[in-house]
Enzyme design. Sequence first.
Site, short mmCIF file in Angstrom:
data_model
loop_
_atom_site.label_atom_id
_atom_site.label_comp_id
_atom_site.label_asym_id
_atom_site.label_seq_id
_atom_site.Cartn_x
_atom_site.Cartn_y
_atom_site.Cartn_z
N ALA A 297 -20.88 -15.01 23.32
CA ALA A 297 -21.33 -14.34 22.10
C ALA A 297 -22.47 -13.39 22.44
O ALA A 297 -23.19 -13.60 23.42
CB ALA A 297 -21.77 -15.36 21.06
N ASP A 298 -22.62 -12.37 21.62
CA ASP A 298 -23.71 -11.42 21.79
C ASP A 298 -24.10 -10.88 20.42
O ASP A 298 -23.23 -10.65 19.58
CB ASP A 298 -23.29 -10.27 22.71
#
Length: 190
Positions: free
Chosen positions: A69-70
Amino acid sequence: MTVRLLLASASPRRRELLSQIGVAFEVKPSAFEERMDPALPPEQLVVQNALGKALNVQKRAPAELILGADTVVVFNRRIYGKPTGPADAGRMLGELQGQWHTVYTGIALVEERRWRVAERATRVKLRAMTPAQIAAYVAGGEPLDKAGSYAIQGLGAALVEQIDGCYSNVVGLSLPLLVDLLAEFDRRVF
């Protein structure tokens, strides 16, 4: 059946969110270097970074389901990642205070040769703040490892005036989006 995965992140916030929905996980931080390419649309940037993180961990665990995730904040077409230090955090908050901005989080799930990516955008308005309020918040240290320099799940909640969209997305992982992606891998949270 319990969903199990590897989390390609050291983020305590993402760990808390996964625990909240009963996902069993092991933390395997990624060595992937996040890109902050201003030429890319933020939606593309966050999914590329999320996928890069997951694929990096897959090299060490090729048969596992891996979550990357970012998260970035965007204001006036400018991407705000994590601040480089207290002065940068103060600058970011000074620019964001009293304004609407958008939080983008990209999610990638990778398992063997399959992968899926998606992103979610949430609009957030921070309250107007004095320079002294910003300095006091920054001095507490909370904003120093957060995209946009605030933590909606911490003391920074007092900075948020309005939110339009997914709360967990602002924390760093859209849980409804994750549940949908997990279903594509035949993993059900409920």
